[in-house]
Scaffold this motif. Structure first.
Motif, mmCIF file in Angstrom:
data_model
loop_
_atom_site.group_PDB
_atom_site.id
_atom_site.type_symbol
_atom_site.label_atom_id
_atom_site.label_comp_id
_atom_site.label_asym_id
_atom_site.label_seq_id
_atom_site.Cartn_x
_atom_site.Cartn_y
_atom_site.Cartn_z
ATOM 1 N N TYR A 90 0.812 -1.214 0.000
ATOM 2 C CA TYR A 90 0.000 0.000 0.000
ATOM 3 C C TYR A 90 0.848 1.268 0.000
ATOM 4 O O TYR A 90 0.410 2.303 0.481
ATOM 5 C CB TYR A 90 -0.942 -0.002 1.208
ATOM 6 C CG TYR A 90 -1.950 -1.127 1.157
ATOM 7 C CD1 TYR A 90 -3.033 -1.079 0.293
ATOM 8 C CD2 TYR A 90 -1.782 -2.256 1.962
ATOM 9 C CE1 TYR A 90 -3.945 -2.119 0.248
ATOM 10 C CE2 TYR A 90 -2.691 -3.291 1.922
ATOM 11 C CZ TYR A 90 -3.772 -3.223 1.054
ATOM 12 O OH TYR A 90 -4.674 -4.252 0.998
ATOM 13 N N ARG A 91 2.053 1.162 -0.534
ATOM 14 C CA ARG A 91 2.893 2.363 -0.603
ATOM 15 C C ARG A 91 2.264 3.385 -1.563
ATOM 16 O O ARG A 91 1.477 3.038 -2.460
ATOM 17 C CB ARG A 91 4.292 2.003 -1.069
ATOM 18 C CG ARG A 91 4.370 1.507 -2.496
ATOM 19 C CD ARG A 91 5.780 1.005 -2.797
ATOM 20 N NE ARG A 91 5.928 0.605 -4.188
ATOM 21 C CZ ARG A 91 5.572 -0.582 -4.661
ATOM 22 N NH1 ARG A 91 5.021 -1.478 -3.848
ATOM 23 N NH2 ARG A 91 5.757 -0.875 -5.940
ATOM 24 N N LYS A 92 2.631 4.619 -1.367
ATOM 25 C CA LYS A 92 2.067 5.695 -2.178
ATOM 26 C C LYS A 92 2.504 5.571 -3.631
ATOM 27 O O LYS A 92 3.682 5.480 -3.941
ATOM 28 C CB LYS A 92 2.520 7.042 -1.609
ATOM 29 C CG LYS A 92 1.957 8.237 -2.363
ATOM 30 C CD LYS A 92 2.414 9.537 -1.733
ATOM 31 C CE LYS A 92 1.862 10.726 -2.501
ATOM 32 N NZ LYS A 92 2.292 12.015 -1.909
ATOM 33 N N ARG A 93 1.510 5.562 -4.527
ATOM 34 C CA ARG A 93 1.789 5.481 -5.955
ATOM 35 C C ARG A 93 1.381 6.742 -6.705
ATOM 36 O O ARG A 93 1.787 6.941 -7.849
ATOM 37 C CB ARG A 93 1.069 4.266 -6.551
ATOM 38 C CG ARG A 93 1.612 2.925 -6.061
ATOM 39 C CD ARG A 93 0.916 1.788 -6.769
ATOM 40 N NE ARG A 93 1.503 0.503 -6.424
ATOM 41 C CZ ARG A 93 1.153 -0.240 -5.376
ATOM 42 N NH1 ARG A 93 0.204 0.212 -4.564
ATOM 43 N NH2 ARG A 93 1.721 -1.394 -5.143
ATOM 44 N N SER A 94 0.553 7.534 -6.068
ATOM 45 C CA SER A 94 0.109 8.775 -6.705
ATOM 46 C C SER A 94 -0.366 9.724 -5.619
ATOM 47 O O SER A 94 -0.344 9.393 -4.425
ATOM 48 C CB SER A 94 -1.025 8.496 -7.704
ATOM 49 O OG SER A 94 -2.194 8.075 -7.015
ATOM 50 N N ASP A 95 -0.810 10.898 -6.025
ATOM 51 C CA ASP A 95 -1.328 11.882 -5.078
ATOM 52 C C ASP A 95 -2.811 11.684 -4.796
ATOM 53 O O ASP A 95 -3.411 12.474 -4.061
ATOM 54 C CB ASP A 95 -1.100 13.295 -5.624
ATOM 55 C CG ASP A 95 0.384 13.638 -5.659
ATOM 56 O OD1 ASP A 95 1.122 13.085 -4.820
ATOM 57 O OD2 ASP A 95 0.791 14.438 -6.526
ATOM 58 N N LYS A 96 -3.385 10.627 -5.365
ATOM 59 C CA LYS A 96 -4.794 10.359 -5.141
ATOM 60 C C LYS A 96 -5.017 9.893 -3.703
ATOM 61 O O LYS A 96 -4.281 9.054 -3.184
ATOM 62 C CB LYS A 96 -5.281 9.292 -6.111
ATOM 63 C CG LYS A 96 -6.755 8.961 -5.970
ATOM 64 C CD LYS A 96 -7.162 7.867 -6.939
ATOM 65 C CE LYS A 96 -8.629 7.481 -6.742
ATOM 66 N NZ LYS A 96 -9.030 6.390 -7.669
ATOM 67 N N PRO A 98 -6.270 7.725 -0.873
ATOM 68 C CA PRO A 98 -6.729 6.327 -0.859
ATOM 69 C C PRO A 98 -8.121 6.191 -0.261
ATOM 70 O O PRO A 98 -8.614 7.090 0.424
ATOM 71 C CB PRO A 98 -5.677 5.629 0.000
ATOM 72 C CG PRO A 98 -5.100 6.695 0.846
ATOM 73 C CD PRO A 98 -5.135 7.947 0.032
#
Length: 290
Positions: A90-96, A98
């Protein structure tokens, strides 16, 4: 420009820089672990810091200690595994932002029930072993009456009577004088018990609270005025000298608390009976316990 920055401008330099950054912390950790464990042997690591047990009761304590560590490591592995799994998956992949979850009833129930089960299991094994360690047999092989006082000890063997004495064979030494000579050690009170026989200690104090502590027993018990305490041990090996053969008071009891020492020898049954009969004969010849 620093050498690392110049290296990062070239592919080989970047690869070498990444390898250094990756392996340097690992190498430092390895060196630290080797240094910290250099003085440990396999049995010390296996006992997780406890000394070699010399009684059947102490072996129960070591086993309980090992089991507690195994349980703690298992819980730690699950917790850290869950943390690392969450970090990777669940690492950050975008600025969206969660998906937000306000509560999860099954997980919250699990978080509540599982700790209760774990505590219950640990409590069961602790209570079981504590009952065995503090159990008193109906007919111990040897009885020792231990009297603590400021600042020494008296050991009496009531099963071996001495004329003009109601307490049997008695050994009472001197308070440690602070010297490290063999003569100073020999002046300390001597507690001698046999191996592979049940020995009961009856503890009393005539002044303040003391605590009777023998290192290889992995156990100590308070010596309280007006409140006799008891415990039993069955030695599984002999002990004739060395640091572990010095017992002490482990309860701050006054000015010379640190000098309230005694010697303990764990000998074979034949050696014990020879010693106790010799001491009994000497005290009878002198007119009573010394």
């Amino acid at each position: 420009m620093s050498p690392i920055h110049r290296a990062e401008r070239h592919p080989r330099g970047r690869v070498r820089s990444r390898l250094v950054r990756r392996w340097l912390p690992r190498a430092a950790l390895s060196v630290a672990l080797v240094t910290l464990t250099a003085g440990c042997n396999s049995t010390t690591v296996e006992r997780l810091g406890l000394r070699n047990p010399l009684t059947s009761q102490a072996k129960l304590i070591v086993t309980l200690w090992q089991g507690s560590w195994i349980a703690a490591l298992a819980v730690g592995a699950v917790v850290w595994g869950g943390i690392l799994w969450a970090v990777v998956v669940y690492r950050k992949r975008s600025d969206k932002i969660p998906h937000q979850v306000r509560y999860n009833l099954p997980i919250e129930i699990m978080y509540t029930v599982i700790p209760f089960i774990m505590v219950g299991i640990l409590f069961y094994f602790t209570a079981r072993d504590e009952n065995k360690i503090t159990a008193l047999s109906a007919h111990p092989d040897v009885i020792v009456d231990v009297t603590g006082f400021q600042w020494s000890w008296e050991f009496q063997y009531p099963q071996y009577p001495v004329k003009n004495s109601a307490n049997g064979v008695t050994d009472i030494g001197e308070m440690w004088d602070g010297q490290t000579t063999q003569a100073a050690e020999n002046a300390l009170p001597l507690l001698e018990i046999p191996e592979h026989e049940t020995v009961r200690f009856n503890l009393i104090s005539i002044d303040v609270i003391h605590s009777f502590w023998v290192l290889p027993f992995d156990f100590k018990r308070d010596v309280i005025p007006g409140h006799p305490n008891h415990f039993e041990v069955t030695a599984t090996g002999t002990l004739y000298g060395g640091p572990d053969s010095i017992g002490r008071c482990s309860e701050l009891c006054g000015l010379y608390h640190s000098r309230m020492l005694f010697r303990i020898h764990i000998v074979t049954p034949a050696q014990f009976h020879a010693w106790i009969l010799k001491t009994q004969s000497q005290e009878n010849a002198s007119g009573g316990a010394q």
